[in-house]
Design a protein around this motif. Structure first.
Motif, mmCIF file in Angstrom:
data_model
loop_
_atom_site.group_PDB
_atom_site.id
_atom_site.type_symbol
_atom_site.label_atom_id
_atom_site.label_comp_id
_atom_site.label_asym_id
_atom_site.label_seq_id
_atom_site.Cartn_x
_atom_site.Cartn_y
_atom_site.Cartn_z
ATOM 1 N N ALA A 216 0.827 -1.209 0.000
ATOM 2 C CA ALA A 216 0.000 0.000 0.000
ATOM 3 C C ALA A 216 0.857 1.253 0.000
ATOM 4 O O ALA A 216 0.547 2.249 -0.664
ATOM 5 C CB ALA A 216 -0.927 -0.017 1.215
ATOM 6 N N MET A 217 1.975 1.203 0.731
ATOM 7 C CA MET A 217 2.876 2.357 0.805
ATOM 8 C C MET A 217 3.594 2.586 -0.517
ATOM 9 O O MET A 217 3.615 3.703 -1.056
ATOM 10 C CB MET A 217 3.891 2.129 1.928
ATOM 11 C CG MET A 217 5.020 3.142 1.995
ATOM 12 S SD MET A 217 6.178 2.702 3.318
ATOM 13 C CE MET A 217 7.480 3.895 3.039
ATOM 14 N N PHE A 218 4.169 1.532 -1.087
ATOM 15 C CA PHE A 218 5.042 1.700 -2.242
ATOM 16 C C PHE A 218 4.297 1.732 -3.571
ATOM 17 O O PHE A 218 4.902 2.086 -4.584
ATOM 18 C CB PHE A 218 6.119 0.613 -2.261
ATOM 19 C CG PHE A 218 7.281 0.935 -1.370
ATOM 20 C CD1 PHE A 218 8.373 1.634 -1.848
ATOM 21 C CD2 PHE A 218 7.248 0.592 -0.037
ATOM 22 C CE1 PHE A 218 9.429 1.970 -1.027
ATOM 23 C CE2 PHE A 218 8.310 0.913 0.806
ATOM 24 C CZ PHE A 218 9.395 1.607 0.309
ATOM 25 N N THR A 219 3.020 1.391 -3.593
ATOM 26 C CA THR A 219 2.238 1.566 -4.810
ATOM 27 C C THR A 219 2.283 3.024 -5.251
ATOM 28 O O THR A 219 2.394 3.330 -6.445
ATOM 29 C CB THR A 219 0.780 1.143 -4.576
ATOM 30 O OG1 THR A 219 0.738 -0.266 -4.297
ATOM 31 C CG2 THR A 219 -0.091 1.427 -5.798
ATOM 32 N N VAL A 220 2.243 3.934 -4.284
ATOM 33 C CA VAL A 220 2.229 5.365 -4.588
ATOM 34 C C VAL A 220 3.619 5.994 -4.448
ATOM 35 O O VAL A 220 4.028 6.789 -5.297
ATOM 36 C CB VAL A 220 1.228 6.095 -3.667
ATOM 37 C CG1 VAL A 220 1.032 7.538 -4.124
ATOM 38 C CG2 VAL A 220 -0.107 5.369 -3.629
ATOM 39 N N PHE A 221 4.346 5.627 -3.406
ATOM 40 C CA PHE A 221 5.618 6.300 -3.142
ATOM 41 C C PHE A 221 6.625 6.117 -4.278
ATOM 42 O O PHE A 221 7.409 7.014 -4.575
ATOM 43 C CB PHE A 221 6.230 5.784 -1.838
ATOM 44 C CG PHE A 221 7.523 6.466 -1.476
ATOM 45 C CD1 PHE A 221 7.546 7.831 -1.211
ATOM 46 C CD2 PHE A 221 8.708 5.759 -1.414
ATOM 47 C CE1 PHE A 221 8.730 8.466 -0.889
ATOM 48 C CE2 PHE A 221 9.899 6.390 -1.097
ATOM 49 C CZ PHE A 221 9.907 7.755 -0.829
ATOM 50 N N THR A 222 6.584 4.972 -4.931
ATOM 51 C CA THR A 222 7.504 4.723 -6.041
ATOM 52 C C THR A 222 7.367 5.786 -7.128
ATOM 53 O O THR A 222 8.343 6.130 -7.806
ATOM 54 C CB THR A 222 7.243 3.330 -6.650
ATOM 55 O OG1 THR A 222 7.339 2.348 -5.607
ATOM 56 C CG2 THR A 222 8.248 2.995 -7.741
ATOM 57 N N TYR A 223 6.178 6.338 -7.278
ATOM 58 C CA TYR A 223 5.893 7.274 -8.382
ATOM 59 C C TYR A 223 5.590 8.679 -7.883
ATOM 60 O O TYR A 223 4.967 9.474 -8.591
ATOM 61 C CB TYR A 223 4.719 6.723 -9.216
ATOM 62 C CG TYR A 223 4.985 5.321 -9.690
ATOM 63 C CD1 TYR A 223 5.816 5.083 -10.782
ATOM 64 C CD2 TYR A 223 4.454 4.231 -9.009
ATOM 65 C CE1 TYR A 223 6.104 3.785 -11.191
ATOM 66 C CE2 TYR A 223 4.737 2.934 -9.407
ATOM 67 C CZ TYR A 223 5.562 2.713 -10.499
ATOM 68 O OH TYR A 223 5.862 1.433 -10.902
ATOM 69 N N ILE A 224 6.037 8.981 -6.649
ATOM 70 C CA ILE A 224 5.690 10.272 -6.068
ATOM 71 C C ILE A 224 6.284 11.432 -6.854
ATOM 72 O O ILE A 224 5.639 12.483 -7.024
ATOM 73 C CB ILE A 224 6.122 10.328 -4.580
ATOM 74 C CG1 ILE A 224 5.620 11.610 -3.913
ATOM 75 C CG2 ILE A 224 7.624 10.186 -4.450
ATOM 76 C CD1 ILE A 224 4.119 11.718 -3.863
ATOM 77 N N LEU A 340 6.000 -5.533 -5.069
ATOM 78 C CA LEU A 340 4.629 -5.726 -5.556
ATOM 79 C C LEU A 340 3.894 -4.396 -5.676
ATOM 80 O O LEU A 340 3.137 -4.178 -6.635
ATOM 81 C CB LEU A 340 3.868 -6.660 -4.609
ATOM 82 C CG LEU A 340 4.348 -8.112 -4.562
ATOM 83 C CD1 LEU A 340 3.558 -8.898 -3.519
ATOM 84 C CD2 LEU A 340 4.211 -8.768 -5.931
ATOM 85 N N GLY A 341 4.113 -3.501 -4.702
ATOM 86 C CA GLY A 341 3.474 -2.192 -4.770
ATOM 87 C C GLY A 341 3.942 -1.392 -5.970
ATOM 88 O O GLY A 341 3.132 -0.777 -6.681
ATOM 89 N N ALA A 342 5.252 -1.420 -6.226
ATOM 90 C CA ALA A 342 5.793 -0.716 -7.393
ATOM 91 C C ALA A 342 5.225 -1.290 -8.685
ATOM 92 O O ALA A 342 4.887 -0.558 -9.626
ATOM 93 C CB ALA A 342 7.313 -0.807 -7.401
ATOM 94 N N ALA A 343 5.082 -2.620 -8.730
ATOM 95 C CA ALA A 343 4.526 -3.268 -9.924
ATOM 96 C C ALA A 343 3.057 -2.905 -10.106
ATOM 97 O O ALA A 343 2.596 -2.648 -11.231
ATOM 98 C CB ALA A 343 4.688 -4.779 -9.821
ATOM 99 N N LEU A 344 2.307 -2.855 -9.019
ATOM 100 C CA LEU A 344 0.891 -2.491 -9.102
ATOM 101 C C LEU A 344 0.724 -1.065 -9.599
ATOM 102 O O LEU A 344 -0.083 -0.798 -10.510
ATOM 103 C CB LEU A 344 0.239 -2.644 -7.723
ATOM 104 C CG LEU A 344 -1.224 -2.178 -7.613
ATOM 105 C CD1 LEU A 344 -2.115 -2.966 -8.572
ATOM 106 C CD2 LEU A 344 -1.723 -2.314 -6.178
ATOM 107 N N GLY A 345 1.489 -0.145 -9.027
ATOM 108 C CA GLY A 345 1.412 1.242 -9.480
ATOM 109 C C GLY A 345 1.824 1.389 -10.929
ATOM 110 O O GLY A 345 1.187 2.115 -11.705
#
Length: 387
Positions: A216-224, A340-345
């Motif tokens: 949940a954190m890295f889905t968004v933070f990766t692309y901030i 996984l979060g980075a991949a989802l985003g």
């Protein structure tokens, strides 16, 4: 909690590991130019480290079960120091990549064993706070260490950064030796016992919750950065300020998570996951506003890392009779969630759904974690009543 020299030494080690993991993100252009590789190829230095963490956590934990805990932590810090020294000496991309993998092997075991040691240094009702105190080094690394490493890389060269981190590793070894008491290996510590505990449903459920929370954190933070540049129309200075703001939120969240988890682990997780879900939904709506973005990014940082101490304590509690492997695997679960979060985003962006949908995807992941936790609690209560 009073100042505890042992916790401070563990936090120094966590700070060094945090800088080691994330500093290359700011050094990629300098490294790529110096070693004659492309930015994407240089980016594999970060991916290789993450893979090394996931592989090293079980490997190092299972093979060191009978090593006294203080001795083990010092040895892990020595691996960290050696890896960074080799990185500083690297004259080729292949050598630097190998150094990154060597350095990563200590990561999961250091945080896993370190969390158990930290909890043993304080009374039972302060254990979550002790874990949070150790992880404070990791959050401060994001606020101070990474920007400082990026600046030093531009001014002094990237090798100087790795020499500095290696020196920090040496200081960590000395601090651990001077501040930690003699800590014997667990009386029943063996590989089979650790593996049996890892197969328990409560332990697997706690690890899965860590993966979801980290995702949940890295889905968004990766692309901030692209979110702020393209949707908020922010300047480079504002983007930098927001990264620092997020880091400050992480630090505060880590402290709050430890403080409230000492009262109730599950209640802290429920409130934090609910807040994280609502903040990301609000961010999806208010992304174009710079003022709203600043407030929500801070709150998002607080909620994101308020999850870490209770998640770590939950895993340690579920595997109380043989916690070393489960605790180390939880660090690997954080890294798996990051990937996984980075991949989802990235998938949301690739589908052309827009950056607000990335925040909604993160909110959805957080909501799934909240629902799963509530189901786990209901199931545990049902089993208790049946017994």
């Amino acid at each position: 909690m009073k100042l505890n020299p042992g916790l401070l030494a563990l936090a120094v080690g966590a700070f060094g590991i945090g800088v080691t993991e994330f500093a290359p993100m700011g050094l990629l252009p300098v490294i790529a130019d110096d070693l004659g590789v492309s930015i994407p190829v240089a980016g594999l230095l970060i991916s290789a480290y993450a893979i090394g963490v996931m592989l090293g956590a079980p490997l190092m934990t299972l093979t060191t079960g009978r090593v006294p805990r203080r001795t083990l932590l010092i040895a892990l810090a020595a691996i960290f120091t050696l890896g960074n020294a080799v990185a500083a000496l690297s004259d080729s991309y292949g050598m630097l990549l190998a150094a990154r993998i060597v350095t990563s092997l200590n990561h999961g075991a250091f945080f896993g064993v370190g969390s158990i040691v930290a909890a043993s240094l304080v009374p039972p009702r302060q254990q979550a706070g002790a874990v949070a105190a150790m992880f404070m080094g990791l959050t401060i690394a994001n606020v101070v260490g990474v920007p400082l490493a990026t600046w030093a890389g531009d001014v002094l060269g990237w090798r100087a950064v790795f020499w500095g981190i290696a020196a920090l590793g040496g200081a960590t070894m000395a601090a651990l030796r001077l501040t930690l008491p003699t800590l014997p290996a667990p009386a029943r510590g063996n590989a089979m016992a650790e593996l049996r505990v890892l197969g328990r449903a409560p332990v697997l459920g706690a690890l899965a919750l860590t993966v979801v929370g980290s995702s949940a954190m890295f889905t968004v933070f990766t692309y901030i950065s692209p979110i702020l540049r393209e949707v908020t129309q922010a300047s480079l200075g504002f983007v930098t300020a927001m990264l620092v703001t997020y880091g400050v939120g992480l630090t505060l969240g880590n402290w709050l998570g430890g403080r409230f988890a000492d009262r109730s682990v599950d209640r802290t997780l429920i409130v934090t996951l609910a807040v994280l879900t609502l903040v990301l939904i609000a961010y999806a709506t208010l992304m174009p506003s710079a003022i709203a973005s600043a407030v929500l990014i801070f709150l998002w940082g607080v909620a994101s890392f308020a999850l870490v101490p209770p998640l770590q304590v939950r895993v340690m509690s579920a595997a109380a009779d043989a916690p070393s492997l489960a605790s180390a695997m939880n660090i690997g679960a954080f890294n798996l969630g990051n990937a996984l979060g980075a991949a989802l985003g990235g998938g949301v962006i690739a589908l052309g759904l827009g950056y607000p949908a990335v925040a909604l995807a993160g909110a959805g992941t957080s909501a799934i974690g909240l629902a799963a936790l509530l189901l786990l609690r209901a199931s545990a209560r049902a089993q208790t009543c049946a017994a």
